[in-house]
Design an enzyme around this catalytic site. Structure first.
Site, PDB file in Angstrom:
ATOM      1  N   ALA A 247       0.920  -1.149  -0.070  1.00  0.00           N
ATOM      2  CA  ALA A 247       0.102   0.105   0.069  1.00  0.00           C
ATOM      3  C   ALA A 247       0.944   1.270  -0.107  1.00  0.00           C
ATOM      4  O   ALA A 247       2.218   1.045  -0.056  1.00  0.00           O
ATOM      5  CB  ALA A 247      -1.072  -0.085   1.368  1.00  0.00           C
ATOM      6  N   HIS A 248       0.216   2.342  -0.132  1.00  0.00           N
ATOM      7  CA  HIS A 248       0.913   3.619  -0.399  1.00  0.00           C
ATOM      8  C   HIS A 248       1.546   4.161   0.932  1.00  0.00           C
ATOM      9  O   HIS A 248       1.328   3.847   2.066  1.00  0.00           O
ATOM     10  CB  HIS A 248      -0.166   4.868  -0.349  1.00  0.00           C
ATOM     11  N   GLY A 249       2.944   4.725   0.709  1.00  0.00           N
ATOM     12  CA  GLY A 249       3.806   5.111   1.728  1.00  0.00           C
ATOM     13  C   GLY A 249       4.622   3.952   2.537  1.00  0.00           C
ATOM     14  O   GLY A 249       5.129   4.280   3.453  1.00  0.00           O
ATOM     15  N   GLY A 267       1.988   2.822   5.171  1.00  0.00           N
ATOM     16  CA  GLY A 267       2.692   3.416   5.980  1.00  0.00           C
ATOM     17  C   GLY A 267       3.594   2.254   6.964  1.00  0.00           C
ATOM     18  O   GLY A 267       4.251   2.599   7.850  1.00  0.00           O
TER      19      GLY A 267
END
Length: 349
Positions: A247-249, A267
């Site tokens: 996922a993002h980050g 994250g």
């Protein structure tokens, strides 16, 4: 290929290599196979005690053995050529490359490829049928792009990287040298970013970057998302199996391995040389330390110490998980014993 001809190419990692005590044992080899399936004319390997008995049963003409004198003597007695090494599986992997090389087309740009005038394509690249390369993309030297790949604007792809058919490389993606992206993968797609409002969900644009360092391999139908800000980064030499979601980050370290269907929320921070087995899930903002291992279907909901081995969902130390699993099997009889105790206490009252 004679067995004697493969020893020199493999000697870089093999130790104590020898043909057997019989110098005339130099079979002709046509290929490689698993030890239990090998036939005459094939090379195989033995790793660990689990397969040691196969030395006495295999039809292979040659074996890669561990430094075990008993196994070597047994192979010699059966007329099987062998070399010995402390890393039989690694040597076998190198042996495969002597008999098989994956398909690689010769350098060309197919007439049906659509390449924007501002895109840069390096030397000796192969760009297959119906590939789309959009504005200001930069393609390195010796890159191989198979049919139907789509590369969005301003993407950068390093030297000798291979993009297999039907993968998509989205905007704001940087891919290093010697990477492999397998079919159906989506790199740099929008992260799942929405802000709740009274009217519903407000879309947060994903303006960050996705970075794959050198030597990263991404399996079929895997996805790596770009974040709203900052970057999603996959460290050097990390390998992702099929259907993995990053996922993002997220920030994944170097030389990690993730088996099929691993899922990672936004994250997450993964250290170096971490192993996540099949269907492991990692919750939002979790940190997994260097060298940690999560066994299949583990659910990681918090931080994991470096070197830890985790199992279960929610994940706990593997030793605790094994003890709990042993108790779990006995729950029906334990429940019956509990009911009997209840009845006795009831009668006593």
């Amino acid at each position: 290929m004679k067995f004697s001809q493969i020893i020199q190419p493999l000697s870089a990692v093999a130790t104590g290599n020898s043909l057997t005590s019989n110098p005339t044992c130099d079979p002709e080899l046509q290929g490689v196979a698993a030890v239990e399936e090998a036939v005459s004319g094939q090379l195989s390997y033995i790793e660990g005690d689990k397969f040691a008995a196969e030395v006495g049963k295999t039809a292979a003409s040659a074996l890669i053995l561990p430094p075990n004198e008993a196994l070597q003597a047994q192979a010699t007695e059966r007329g099987i050529a062998w070399i010995a090494t402390s890393q039989p599986r690694l040597v076998f992997a190198q042996a495969i490359a002597l008999f098989y090389q994956p398909f690689r087309p010769t350098s060309e740009i197919h007439s049906t490829a659509v390449i924007h005038s501002t895109a840069q394509v390096g030397q000796n690249a192969y760009i297959g049928p119906h590939v789309v390369v959009q504005a200001n993309a930069k393609i390195g030297d010796d890159v191989c792009i198979h049919p139907n790949v789509v590369i969005y604007p301003e993407v950068q792809i390093g030297d000798r990287t291979t993009l297999h058919a039907n993968c998509v490389i989205h905007e704001r993606t940087r891919i290093g040298d010697d990477c492999v992206i397998h079919s159906g993968a989506a790199i740099g797609s929008e992260g799942f970013g929405f802000v709740p409002t009274k009217e519903g969900w407000y879309k947060m644009e994903q303006s960050g970057y996705t970075v794959l360092e050198d030597g990263v391999e991404v399996g079929c139908n895997s996805t790596i998302d770009r974040p709203a800000v900052g970057e999603t980064r996959i460290g050097r030499n990390t390998k992702l199996d099929n259907m993995v979601h990053i996922a993002h980050g997220c920030n994944v370290g170097e030389a990690c391995a993730m088996a099929a269907q691993v899922g990672m929320a936004g994250g997450v921070k993964i250290g170096n040389r971490v192993i996540l087995a099949g269907q492991v899930g990692v919750a939002n903002q979790s940190t997994v330390g260097d060298g940690a291992i999560a066994t299949a279907q583990s659910g990681i909901h918090g931080d994991v110490e470096p070197g830890a081995i985790m199992s279960g969902s929610p994940a706990v130390d593997n030793k605790i998980y094994l003890k709990a699993s042993a108790i779990y099997k006995r729950l029906p009889e334990m429940y019956q014993a509990f009911r009997q105790l209840q009845r006795r206490l009831g009668k006593a009252e």
